[in-house]
Design a protein around this motif. Sequence first.
Motif, short mmCIF file in Angstrom:
data_model
loop_
_atom_site.label_atom_id
_atom_site.label_comp_id
_atom_site.label_asym_id
_atom_site.label_seq_id
_atom_site.Cartn_x
_atom_site.Cartn_y
_atom_site.Cartn_z
N GLY A 171 -24.36 -30.15 -45.92
CA GLY A 171 -23.98 -29.16 -46.94
C GLY A 171 -22.65 -29.49 -47.59
N PRO A 172 -22.14 -28.59 -48.42
CA PRO A 172 -20.88 -28.83 -49.11
C PRO A 172 -19.68 -28.60 -48.19
CG PRO A 172 -21.71 -26.66 -49.64
CD PRO A 172 -22.75 -27.30 -48.76
N ILE A 173 -18.50 -28.97 -48.65
CA ILE A 173 -17.27 -28.48 -48.03
C ILE A 173 -16.93 -27.17 -48.73
CG2 ILE A 173 -14.80 -28.86 -47.72
CD1 ILE A 173 -15.27 -31.78 -47.29
N ALA A 174 -16.77 -26.11 -47.94
CA ALA A 174 -16.41 -24.80 -48.50
C ALA A 174 -14.94 -24.58 -48.19
CB ALA A 174 -17.26 -23.71 -47.87
N VAL A 175 -14.16 -24.23 -49.20
CA VAL A 175 -12.72 -24.07 -48.96
C VAL A 175 -12.22 -22.69 -49.35
CG1 VAL A 175 -12.05 -26.50 -49.10
CG2 VAL A 175 -12.12 -25.14 -51.20
N HIS A 176 -11.33 -22.18 -48.51
CA HIS A 176 -10.51 -21.03 -48.90
C HIS A 176 -9.21 -21.63 -49.42
CE1 HIS A 176 -8.20 -17.15 -47.50
NE2 HIS A 176 -7.86 -17.54 -48.70
N ALA A 177 -9.16 -21.80 -50.73
CA ALA A 177 -8.02 -22.50 -51.35
C ALA A 177 -7.52 -21.67 -52.52
CB ALA A 177 -8.45 -23.88 -51.82
#
Length: 373
Positions: free
Chosen positions: A147-153
Amino acid sequence: MATIKLPGLIDAHVHLREPGYTHKEDFYTGTCAALAGGMTTVLDMPNTSPPTDTPERLTEKRALADSKAVCDVGLFVGATSDHPTDSPDDAYLPVATQACGLKIYVSETFGSLRIDELGLMHGFFRTWAEKAEQSGYRSADQPQGIGPIAVHAEDMMLPVCLNLSQLYAVPLHIVHVSRRSEIELIRKAKECGLPVTCEVTPHHLLLSADTLPQLGVRGDMRPRLATPDDVVALWENLDVVDIFATDHAPHTMEEKNKPEGTPGVPGVETMLPLLITLVQEGRLTQDDILHRCYTRPKEIYGIPNQLETEVEVDVDQSVELSDNQMITQSGWTPFAGMTVRGKVTRVILRGQVVYDGEKVVASPGYGTVLYAR
Ligand code: NCD
Ligand code: ZN
């Protein structure tokens, strides 16, 4: 009574708190709340205790979810500084295909998973790209990939993540976007062809920092409630928003009321009634909901079809949201006192009634854990 039928919806961002914080929520209570909210799939975040950051911990969490969940569950693995992925015997490689994706907390959050060193960030993106060389990225046609990289950014960390995603051609999903500057930058990144997608929460679409005096501790979450202009910007740029997800982050009221507080608000059972109310007010269409709570999360995370599955909603029923209706173990909602139009009256999952409009009738373990090998 006008009943509409929807497919089993997906909440692509929930914290079901197991293991470690089961006084807040667990796989049973959290997935019961999901069904009551019309969600038949949820994607669970890794900031549990211990965090989901090794193959063993992912396997343990899979077993917990498998025995307790009443809807389908996908699990994220989390980046932690204890287990950096830039070594040759990388801990994530064997499990990447069994997770929805890799979650990286770059900004202030609940728990201890924050990563704010470029060396580590670089390592995670490089490793994920190497893994993708072996297995490809997951899509509806390619369920075996990663899957994707999911970021809290938030804020200035957003361009850092966009840049790493571009350099490594890693699909990047930005969770809970809350500000004008961020959504406008994501628009630009999409126009330039970057592999980026994003989500917004109902609370960031409906509440602003102006409502904090009334909300008190119920308005404390990360990202924080933003300015009214930020809220306007999310609505202006809705075409850029791929997913509506709740960031269901249950904490007890007792914890919220402590001086140090705990950021996060529950949401998995209120999203659909809130969105349906917005349809009735002419601010959204039913297709907007289907696109962002079904089609796009399915595509982004390669979520399989659920056969013989549907959600029935009585769109004429008015309900005043209140803490004591909530099924979540945390027992409260930041939307208490708000009147919504739309009540989930029945959920059928794989041919069986699992929620009858009053209570969950599925047995623990009826849900499946996604991405089995
Ligand atoms: C989340 C939590 O409580 O796990 N809290 C929050 O305020 N959103 C963590 C997170 O998603 O950052
Ligand atoms: Zn979250």
